[in-house]
Design a protein around this motif. Structure first.
Motif, PDB file in Angstrom:
ATOM      1  N   GLU A 132       6.089   2.692 -11.116  1.00 50.23           N
ATOM      2  CA  GLU A 132       5.809   4.100 -11.411  1.00 50.23           C
ATOM      3  C   GLU A 132       6.490   5.031 -10.405  1.00 50.23           C
ATOM      4  N   SER A 133       6.845   6.205 -10.884  1.00 47.79           N
ATOM      5  CA  SER A 133       7.447   7.217 -10.008  1.00 47.79           C
ATOM      6  C   SER A 133       6.703   8.544 -10.087  1.00 47.79           C
ATOM      7  N   ASN A 134       5.942   8.752 -11.158  1.00 46.63           N
ATOM      8  CA  ASN A 134       5.189   9.985 -11.314  1.00 46.63           C
ATOM      9  C   ASN A 134       3.971   9.983 -10.394  1.00 46.63           C
ATOM     10  N   LYS A 135       3.834  11.022  -9.553  1.00 50.42           N
ATOM     11  CA  LYS A 135       2.782  11.049  -8.539  1.00 50.42           C
ATOM     12  C   LYS A 135       1.381  11.005  -9.160  1.00 50.42           C
ATOM     13  N   SER A 136       1.141  11.774 -10.206  1.00 50.33           N
ATOM     14  CA  SER A 136      -0.190  11.794 -10.819  1.00 50.33           C
ATOM     15  C   SER A 136      -0.527  10.457 -11.478  1.00 50.33           C
ATOM     16  N   ILE A 138       0.686   7.542 -10.518  1.00 47.25           N
ATOM     17  CA  ILE A 138       0.461   6.613  -9.400  1.00 47.25           C
ATOM     18  C   ILE A 138      -0.966   6.739  -8.885  1.00 47.25           C
ATOM     19  N   GLU A 139      -1.418   7.985  -8.688  1.00 49.51           N
ATOM     20  CA  GLU A 139      -2.766   8.207  -8.181  1.00 49.51           C
ATOM     21  C   GLU A 139      -3.823   7.659  -9.137  1.00 49.51           C
ATOM     22  N   GLU A 140      -3.619   7.879 -10.424  1.00 47.71           N
ATOM     23  CA  GLU A 140      -4.589   7.397 -11.420  1.00 47.71           C
ATOM     24  C   GLU A 140      -4.617   5.875 -11.469  1.00 47.71           C
ATOM     25  N   LYS A 141      -3.448   5.240 -11.470  1.00 51.32           N
ATOM     26  CA  LYS A 141      -3.394   3.781 -11.523  1.00 51.32           C
ATOM     27  C   LYS A 141      -3.955   3.158 -10.246  1.00 51.32           C
ATOM     28  N   ALA A 142      -3.679   3.798  -9.116  1.00 53.56           N
ATOM     29  CA  ALA A 142      -4.212   3.299  -7.848  1.00 53.56           C
ATOM     30  C   ALA A 142      -5.741   3.365  -7.861  1.00 53.56           C
ATOM     31  N   ARG A 143      -6.282   4.435  -8.404  1.00 59.46           N
ATOM     32  CA  ARG A 143      -7.733   4.571  -8.485  1.00 59.46           C
ATOM     33  C   ARG A 143      -8.339   3.476  -9.374  1.00 59.46           C
ATOM     34  N   LEU A 144      -7.683   3.223 -10.495  1.00 57.39           N
ATOM     35  CA  LEU A 144      -8.183   2.193 -11.418  1.00 57.39           C
ATOM     36  C   LEU A 144      -8.114   0.801 -10.783  1.00 57.39           C
ATOM     37  N   ILE A 145      -7.025   0.533 -10.076  1.00 60.66           N
ATOM     38  CA  ILE A 145      -6.885  -0.767  -9.398  1.00 60.66           C
ATOM     39  C   ILE A 145      -7.987  -0.930  -8.359  1.00 60.66           C
ATOM     40  N   TYR A 146      -8.242   0.148  -7.623  1.00 58.10           N
ATOM     41  CA  TYR A 146      -9.293   0.088  -6.598  1.00 58.10           C
ATOM     42  C   TYR A 146     -10.653  -0.193  -7.240  1.00 58.10           C
ATOM     43  N   GLU A 147     -10.963   0.519  -8.309  1.00 57.84           N
ATOM     44  CA  GLU A 147     -12.256   0.347  -8.970  1.00 57.84           C
ATOM     45  C   GLU A 147     -12.395  -1.031  -9.598  1.00 57.84           C
ATOM     46  N   ASP A 148     -11.288  -1.552 -10.152  1.00 58.34           N
ATOM     47  CA  ASP A 148     -11.348  -2.830 -10.878  1.00 58.34           C
ATOM     48  C   ASP A 148     -11.340  -4.045  -9.957  1.00 58.34           C
ATOM     49  N   SER A 176       0.245   5.568  -3.058  1.00 56.84           N
ATOM     50  CA  SER A 176       1.661   5.439  -3.389  1.00 56.84           C
ATOM     51  C   SER A 176       1.858   4.114  -4.139  1.00 56.84           C
ATOM     52  N   GLN A 177       3.114   3.821  -4.485  1.00 53.29           N
ATOM     53  CA  GLN A 177       3.406   2.553  -5.160  1.00 53.29           C
ATOM     54  C   GLN A 177       3.075   1.346  -4.288  1.00 53.29           C
ATOM     55  N   HIS A 178       2.987   1.566  -2.976  1.00 53.24           N
ATOM     56  CA  HIS A 178       2.808   0.446  -2.048  1.00 53.24           C
ATOM     57  C   HIS A 178       1.421   0.424  -1.392  1.00 53.24           C
ATOM     58  N   THR A 179       0.486   1.117  -2.009  1.00 57.01           N
ATOM     59  CA  THR A 179      -0.875   1.185  -1.462  1.00 57.01           C
ATOM     60  C   THR A 179      -1.502  -0.199  -1.287  1.00 57.01           C
ATOM     61  N   PHE A 180      -1.195  -1.110  -2.214  1.00 56.77           N
ATOM     62  CA  PHE A 180      -1.861  -2.414  -2.202  1.00 56.77           C
ATOM     63  C   PHE A 180      -0.944  -3.567  -1.796  1.00 56.77           C
ATOM     64  N   ASP A 181       0.175  -3.246  -1.142  1.00 57.43           N
ATOM     65  CA  ASP A 181       1.146  -4.291  -0.810  1.00 57.43           C
ATOM     66  C   ASP A 181       0.535  -5.420   0.022  1.00 57.43           C
TER      67      ASP A 181
END
Length: 219
Positions: A132-136, A138-148, A176-181
Motif C-alpha cells: 500500500e502507498s495511500n496513507k489513509s 495504510i492506517e486503516e489496514k494497520a488498525r485492522l491487523i492490530y485488532e485481528d 506505515s507499511q513497516h509497522t509490523f516488520d
C-alpha cells in the motif's frame, strides 16, 4: 348375619390395602420420572438427562468458539496446481515453500489442523500492507491487523514477545507499511522452526507428493 359381617369386614380391608407391591413400585417409579429431579440423584449414570443437556451446551460452546476463530478468515490464495518439481523444492527450504501461493496454501492447510493458521494470516496481512502507498489505507489496514492479530482480546492473536509488542505500540502512533516488520519476522521464524518440520512429515505433504509422483509416472 355373622358371616355377612365378616365378609363385609374383609371387603373393607382389601379396599384399604394397595393392589400389589409391583403396582406400588410402578406408581413410585412413575412419580420419580415426573419429578425431573435427576440432578440430585446419587448415581449420575451416563443416561442421565442432565448430563445430556450439559454435553449439548459444551458442544455448542465449542462450536461457537470455533466459529469466532474462523469468522472473517480470507479464502486461500488463487494459484495453479503445484508441479512435482515445486513440491520437491518445498522440502529444500522454508523460503521456497513460502515463495509460491501453492506452497503457502498447502502449509496453511496444515497450520489449520494445528489451530495456528493465524500465523500465516498475519504474515500475509503484513505482506499486503507493504504493497500500500495511500496513507489513509495504510492506517486503516494497520488498525485492522492490530485488532485481528496483536490485541490480546482477539481470538486470532499471534504469539509475540514483549519487546516486539512495545515496538508495535510505538509504531501505531504513526502507522506505515513497516509497522509490523519485527513482528512479521518473529512469526516467520516461529513457523520456520516450529511448524515447517512437522509439515514436511505430515500426511498433507506426503499425500500431495505421492499423488503428483504417481501422475508423473503415468504420464
Amino acid at each position: 348375619p355373622m358371616g355377612s359381617e365378616r365378609t363385609e369386614m374383609r371387603k373393607r380391608q382389601m379396599a384399604a390395602t394397595p393392589e400389589s407391591p409391583g403396582a406400588a413400585q410402578a406408581q413410585l417409579s412413575t412419580g420419580n420420572r415426573g419429578s425431573n429431579a435427576c440432578c440430585f440423584c446419587w448415581c449420575c449414570c451416563c443416561s442421565c438427562s442432565c448430563l445430556t443437556v450439559r454435553n449439548q451446551e459444551e458442544e455448542r460452546a465449542r462450536r461457537t468458539s470455533h466459529e469466532l476463530q474462523t469468522e472473517g478468515i480470507p479464502n486461500c490464495e488463487e494459484s495453479p496446481a503445484p508441479t512435482l518439481e515445486e513440491v520437491n523444492a518445498w522440502a529444500q527450504s522454508f523460503d521456497k515453500l513460502m515463495l509460491t501461493p501453492a506452497g503457502r496454501n498447502a502449509f496453511r492447510e496444515f497450520l489449520r489442523t494445528e489451530f495456528s493458521e493465524e500465523n500465516m494470516l498475519f504474515w500475509m496481512a503484513c505482506e499486503e500492507l507493504k504493497q500500500e502507498s495511500n496513507k489513509s489505507v495504510i492506517e486503516e489496514k494497520a488498525r485492522l491487523i492490530y485488532e485481528d492479530y496483536i490485541s490480546i482480546l482477539s481470538p486470532k492473536e499471534v504469539s509475540l514477545d514483549s519487546r516486539v509488542r512495545e515496538v508495535i505500540n510505538r509504531n501505531m502512533l504513526e502507522p506505515s507499511q513497516h509497522t509490523f516488520d519485527d513482528a512479521q519476522l518473529q512469526i516467520y521464524t516461529l513457523m520456520h522452526r516450529d511448524s515447517y518440520p512437522r509439515f514436511m512429515n505430515s500426511a498433507i505433504y506426503k499425500d500431495l507428493l505421492q499423488s503428483l509422483s504417481e501422475k508423473s509416472i503415468e504420464a
